[in-house]
Design a protein around this motif. Structure first.
Motif, short mmCIF file in Angstrom:
data_model
loop_
_atom_site.label_atom_id
_atom_site.label_comp_id
_atom_site.label_asym_id
_atom_site.label_seq_id
_atom_site.Cartn_x
_atom_site.Cartn_y
_atom_site.Cartn_z
N PRO A 123 -32.36 -9.20 -11.34
CA PRO A 123 -32.56 -10.61 -11.65
C PRO A 123 -31.61 -11.55 -10.91
N LEU A 124 -30.49 -11.04 -10.48
CA LEU A 124 -29.48 -11.89 -9.85
C LEU A 124 -29.52 -11.81 -8.33
N GLY A 125 -30.40 -10.99 -7.80
CA GLY A 125 -30.45 -10.84 -6.35
C GLY A 125 -29.18 -10.17 -5.85
N ASN A 126 -28.88 -10.40 -4.61
CA ASN A 126 -27.69 -9.79 -4.00
C ASN A 126 -26.57 -10.80 -3.82
N TRP A 127 -26.57 -11.84 -4.60
CA TRP A 127 -25.61 -12.91 -4.40
C TRP A 127 -24.38 -12.81 -5.31
N LEU A 128 -24.36 -11.91 -6.28
CA LEU A 128 -23.28 -11.89 -7.28
C LEU A 128 -21.90 -11.71 -6.65
N PHE A 129 -21.73 -10.67 -5.84
CA PHE A 129 -20.41 -10.42 -5.24
C PHE A 129 -20.02 -11.51 -4.25
N PRO A 130 -20.92 -11.94 -3.34
CA PRO A 130 -20.55 -13.04 -2.46
C PRO A 130 -20.20 -14.32 -3.24
N ALA A 131 -20.93 -14.58 -4.32
CA ALA A 131 -20.63 -15.76 -5.13
C ALA A 131 -19.24 -15.65 -5.76
N LEU A 132 -18.87 -14.44 -6.16
CA LEU A 132 -17.53 -14.23 -6.72
C LEU A 132 -16.46 -14.55 -5.68
N ILE A 133 -16.62 -14.01 -4.49
CA ILE A 133 -15.64 -14.22 -3.42
C ILE A 133 -15.53 -15.71 -3.08
N VAL A 134 -16.66 -16.36 -2.92
CA VAL A 134 -16.67 -17.79 -2.58
C VAL A 134 -16.04 -18.61 -3.71
N SER A 135 -16.38 -18.30 -4.95
CA SER A 135 -15.83 -19.04 -6.10
C SER A 135 -14.31 -18.91 -6.18
N VAL A 136 -13.83 -17.69 -6.03
CA VAL A 136 -12.38 -17.46 -6.07
C VAL A 136 -11.70 -18.19 -4.92
N ALA A 137 -12.28 -18.12 -3.73
CA ALA A 137 -11.70 -18.79 -2.56
C ALA A 137 -11.66 -20.31 -2.78
N ILE A 138 -12.72 -20.87 -3.32
CA ILE A 138 -12.76 -22.32 -3.58
C ILE A 138 -11.67 -22.72 -4.56
N VAL A 139 -11.52 -21.96 -5.64
CA VAL A 139 -10.49 -22.28 -6.65
C VAL A 139 -9.10 -22.19 -6.03
N ILE A 140 -8.84 -21.18 -5.25
CA ILE A 140 -7.50 -21.01 -4.65
C ILE A 140 -7.24 -22.10 -3.62
N VAL A 141 -8.20 -22.37 -2.75
CA VAL A 141 -8.01 -23.43 -1.74
C VAL A 141 -7.83 -24.78 -2.42
N TYR A 142 -8.63 -25.06 -3.44
CA TYR A 142 -8.50 -26.32 -4.17
C TYR A 142 -7.11 -26.43 -4.80
N GLY A 143 -6.63 -25.33 -5.40
CA GLY A 143 -5.30 -25.34 -6.01
C GLY A 143 -4.20 -25.56 -4.98
N ILE A 144 -4.34 -24.95 -3.83
CA ILE A 144 -3.35 -25.13 -2.76
C ILE A 144 -3.35 -26.58 -2.28
N ILE A 145 -4.54 -27.15 -2.09
CA ILE A 145 -4.65 -28.55 -1.66
C ILE A 145 -3.98 -29.46 -2.69
N LYS A 146 -4.24 -29.20 -3.97
CA LYS A 146 -3.63 -30.02 -5.02
C LYS A 146 -2.10 -29.89 -4.99
N GLN A 147 -1.60 -28.68 -4.73
CA GLN A 147 -0.14 -28.49 -4.68
C GLN A 147 0.47 -29.17 -3.45
N VAL A 148 -0.25 -29.15 -2.34
CA VAL A 148 0.26 -29.79 -1.12
C VAL A 148 0.42 -31.29 -1.35
N LYS A 149 -0.45 -31.88 -2.15
CA LYS A 149 -0.41 -33.31 -2.41
C LYS A 149 0.71 -33.72 -3.36
N ILE A 150 1.31 -32.78 -4.05
CA ILE A 150 2.40 -33.09 -4.97
C ILE A 150 3.65 -33.40 -4.18
N ARG A 151 4.28 -34.51 -4.49
CA ARG A 151 5.52 -34.91 -3.81
C ARG A 151 6.71 -34.70 -4.69
#
Length: 151
Positions: A123-151
């Protein structure tokens, strides 16, 4: 507690209930591993299905515990008394989001394995694992960007 955490806890709990309801209908051999293309490349005894909820609970509990101690997380050298609260907040939010993704992944993995084991279309196709990797990467990159903006 956020509405997202409560929703994901319900979905995760639902996956455990789904497993219990379908336990007797599962064949003795169920999908136990998937390759990078999302195809089953190993079958194992259905008792291995118990590992997913246990692993999910362990990972979520561990990440919840880590989230409570932001002072132990890794920060850049520019951390100081003026920006410490911002760094802690960004780090805790990132850990919370990663925990939520993990809970969802374990729940969806269990659902996917049960449906495939019963001979139904994936039912989920073959996207589950790629979606996990992309989701984790987005959260980490977003967190790093937010930290870089902190002065």
């Amino acid at each position: 507690m956020s509405w997202l955490w409560i929703s994901l806890a319900i979905v995760y709990s639902g996956s455990i209930v789904f497993l219990m309801i379908n336990w007797s209908a599962l064949p003795e051999k169920v999908p136990a591993h998937f390759n990078a293309a999302g195809e089953v490349d190993r079958f194992g005894p259905k008792v291995e299905m118990i590992i997913l909820p246990i692993a999910g609970a362990f990972v979520a509990g561990l990440m919840q515990w880590i989230e409570r101690f932001p002072e132990k997380h890794n920060y850049p050298q520019r951390l100081n008394e003026n920006n410490v609260k911002e760094f802690y907040l960004v780090s805790r939010k990132m850990m919370n989001r990663l925990k939520n993704i993990c809970l969802l992944f374990f729940a969806l993995s269990s659902f996917e394995i049960i449906t495939i084991a019963q001979g139904l279309e994936n039912p989920l196709g073959n996207w589950l694992f790629p979606a996990l990797i992309v989701s984790v990467a987005i959260v980490i990159v977003y967190g790093i960007i937010k930290q870089v903006k902190i002065r």
